[in-house]
Design a protein around this motif. Structure first.
Motif, PDB file in Angstrom:
ATOM      1  N   ASN A 117      40.895  38.538  58.434  1.00 43.22           N
ATOM      2  CA  ASN A 117      41.011  38.074  57.053  1.00 43.22           C
ATOM      3  C   ASN A 117      39.987  38.793  56.181  1.00 43.22           C
ATOM      4  OD1 ASN A 117      40.889  36.629  54.621  1.00 43.22           O
ATOM      5  ND2 ASN A 117      41.442  34.713  55.620  1.00 43.22           N
ATOM      6  N   LEU A 119      38.968  38.242  53.252  1.00 41.05           N
ATOM      7  CA  LEU A 119      38.071  37.349  52.516  1.00 41.05           C
ATOM      8  C   LEU A 119      36.884  36.912  53.372  1.00 41.05           C
ATOM      9  CD1 LEU A 119      40.769  35.178  50.739  1.00 41.05           C
ATOM     10  CD2 LEU A 119      39.295  36.897  49.667  1.00 41.05           C
ATOM     11  N   GLU A 120      37.049  36.964  54.688  1.00 37.35           N
ATOM     12  CA  GLU A 120      35.953  36.644  55.593  1.00 37.35           C
ATOM     13  C   GLU A 120      35.160  37.889  55.986  1.00 37.35           C
ATOM     14  OE1 GLU A 120      37.860  34.755  58.864  1.00 37.35           O
ATOM     15  OE2 GLU A 120      38.480  32.983  57.712  1.00 37.35           O
ATOM     16  N   LYS A 139      49.199  36.989  46.691  1.00 37.89           N
ATOM     17  CA  LYS A 139      48.714  35.685  46.231  1.00 37.89           C
ATOM     18  C   LYS A 139      47.205  35.548  46.327  1.00 37.89           C
ATOM     19  CE  LYS A 139      51.817  33.807  48.942  1.00 37.89           C
ATOM     20  NZ  LYS A 139      52.644  32.847  49.724  1.00 37.89           N
ATOM     21  N   GLU A 140      46.561  36.510  46.990  1.00 40.71           N
ATOM     22  CA  GLU A 140      45.103  36.473  47.138  1.00 40.71           C
ATOM     23  C   GLU A 140      44.391  37.513  46.274  1.00 40.71           C
ATOM     24  OE1 GLU A 140      43.737  34.137  48.532  1.00 40.71           O
ATOM     25  OE2 GLU A 140      44.934  33.385  50.191  1.00 40.71           O
ATOM     26  N   TYR A 141      45.118  38.214  45.429  1.00 46.86           N
ATOM     27  CA  TYR A 141      44.498  39.301  44.660  1.00 46.86           C
ATOM     28  C   TYR A 141      43.284  38.843  43.859  1.00 46.86           C
ATOM     29  CZ  TYR A 141      47.548  43.390  45.345  1.00 46.86           C
ATOM     30  OH  TYR A 141      48.183  44.491  45.854  1.00 46.86           O
ATOM     31  N   LYS A 142      43.381  37.697  43.193  1.00 48.34           N
ATOM     32  CA  LYS A 142      42.253  37.224  42.397  1.00 48.34           C
ATOM     33  C   LYS A 142      41.029  36.944  43.274  1.00 48.34           C
ATOM     34  CE  LYS A 142      42.978  34.335  38.977  1.00 48.34           C
ATOM     35  NZ  LYS A 142      43.455  33.157  38.203  1.00 48.34           N
ATOM     36  N   ARG A 143      41.263  36.398  44.454  1.00 43.67           N
ATOM     37  CA  ARG A 143      40.146  36.122  45.363  1.00 43.67           C
ATOM     38  C   ARG A 143      39.565  37.424  45.930  1.00 43.67           C
ATOM     39  NH1 ARG A 143      41.738  31.866  49.751  1.00 43.67           N
ATOM     40  NH2 ARG A 143      39.467  31.764  50.004  1.00 43.67           N
ATOM     41  N   TYR A 144      40.439  38.388  46.208  1.00 40.38           N
ATOM     42  CA  TYR A 144      39.938  39.692  46.649  1.00 40.38           C
ATOM     43  C   TYR A 144      39.006  40.286  45.598  1.00 40.38           C
ATOM     44  CZ  TYR A 144      43.782  39.787  50.122  1.00 40.38           C
ATOM     45  OH  TYR A 144      44.645  39.522  51.154  1.00 40.38           O
ATOM     46  N   GLU A 146      37.214  38.819  43.318  1.00 37.54           N
ATOM     47  CA  GLU A 146      35.949  38.087  43.216  1.00 37.54           C
ATOM     48  C   GLU A 146      35.020  38.402  44.376  1.00 37.54           C
ATOM     49  OE1 GLU A 146      34.770  36.677  40.774  1.00 37.54           O
ATOM     50  OE2 GLU A 146      36.509  36.316  39.496  1.00 37.54           O
ATOM     51  N   VAL A 147      35.573  38.612  45.570  1.00 38.59           N
ATOM     52  CA  VAL A 147      34.712  38.904  46.717  1.00 38.59           C
ATOM     53  C   VAL A 147      34.300  40.374  46.741  1.00 38.59           C
ATOM     54  CG1 VAL A 147      36.472  39.480  48.470  1.00 38.59           C
ATOM     55  CG2 VAL A 147      34.412  38.258  49.148  1.00 38.59           C
ATOM     56  N   TYR A 186      46.817  37.611  37.849  1.00 44.28           N
ATOM     57  CA  TYR A 186      45.855  38.670  38.193  1.00 44.28           C
ATOM     58  C   TYR A 186      45.831  39.758  37.122  1.00 44.28           C
ATOM     59  CZ  TYR A 186      43.651  42.418  40.902  1.00 44.28           C
ATOM     60  OH  TYR A 186      42.819  43.440  41.347  1.00 44.28           O
TER      61      TYR A 186
END
Length: 215
Positions: A117, A119-120, A139-144, A146-147, A186
Motif C-alpha cells: 500500500n 499510503l503506508e 479514489k486515493e489520488y487526494k490521499r496520495y 497529501e502523503v 482531485y
C-alpha cells in the motif's frame, strides 16, 4: 474515449521518438499475458514522460502505480547515474515481469521496487523526490497527494495520470461512480491548492503537471 482521431493519434506517434526495443517487447508481453493491458503507458505517453524526466533531470523519482513497469522505465531515462527511482505497486503478481524488463534496461540498479500500500510505504521513505508520478487507485489520488507533498521540495514536479478519465469528467455524473467523483474532486483540488501550480495536458487520458511552489 478517443480525444483525437485514430489518424491524428497515429501521426503524433509517427513523429515522436521511437520507443526502445525492450519497451516495445514489454508492451507486447503485457498485451499477451496481463489483465487490462490498456493500463500500460504506451509509446506516445511514454516518450512524453521520458522527455519531461530528461528536462527535469531528477535525482530521485517516486512512482505510485508500477503496473508492468513501462512508465518507470520511461521516467528512469532522465536519471543521472547517481539517481534512483522508487516505484510502488500493490500487485505482487507483477513483480517478476517488472524486474525482467528493469534488468533488460540500463537502469536495473537504479530502480527500487516496493510492493504494498503506497499510503503506508511512502511515509517510510526517508528522502525527498524531485519528480513524482501518480498513476494508481483513482479514489486515493487526494490521499496520495497529501502523503507525497511532504516528500517534495520547492520546484518538485508531480504528474497525475488519467485525469480526464475517458471523458467522464465532463459527462453527467453517475452517483454510483466513485472513481469519477474522486477525480473531479482531485482535479479541483489541484487547481485550488496554493501549495502547487498546475496545468492539465490532453495527453492520452489526461496528464496533469503540478509544480510545488516555494515557501
Amino acid at each position: 474515449m478517443h480525444f483525437l482521431s485514430d489518424s491524428l493519434q497515429q501521426y503524433l506517434t509517427d513523429h515522436t521518438e521511437n520507443e526502445p526495443e525492450y519497451l516495445a517487447a514489454l508492451s507486447r508481453e503485457t498485451h499477451m499475458k496481463v489483465l487490462q493491458p490498456r493500463m500500460i503507458t504506451g509509446h506516445y505517453q511514454g516518450r512524453v514522460l521520458s522527455m519531461l524526466s530528461k528536462i527535469i533531470m531528477p535525482q530521485r523519482i517516486l512512482e505510485i502505480g508500477t503496473y508492468t513497469g513501462y512508465s518507470a522505465l520511461c521516467l528512469a531515462e532522465g536519471l543521472p547515474h547517481t539517481g534512483e527511482l522508487h516505484t510502488i505497486d500493490i500487485n505482487e503478481e507483477l513483480v517478476d515481469i517488472q524486474r525482467k524488463y528493469f534488468d533488460r534496461s540500463g537502469y536495473s540498479n537504479q530502480i527500487k521496487q516496493h510492493t504494498g500500500n503506497a499510503l503506508e510505504i511512502i511515509p517510510q521513505l526517508q528522502m525527498d523526490f524531485d519528480l513524482v508520478f501518480i498513476d494508481a487507485e483513482k479514489k486515493e489520488y487526494k490521499r496520495y497527494l497529501e502523503v507525497v507533498l511532504p516528500k517534495t521540495r520547492p520546484g518538485s514536479i508531480i504528474l497525475s495520470d488519467n485525469v480526464l478519465w475517458s471523458g467522464k469528467v465532463v459527462e453527467p455524473l453517475d452517483p454510483s461512480d466513485k472513481a469519477t467523483k474522486a477525480l473531479l474532486d482531485y482535479n479541483k483540488m489541484l487547481k485550488e491548492d496554493p501549495r502547487i501550480e498546475t496545468v492539465m495536458l490532453p495527453v492520452r487520458d489526461g496528464l496533469t503537471l503540478s509544480r510545488v511552489r516555494g515557501s
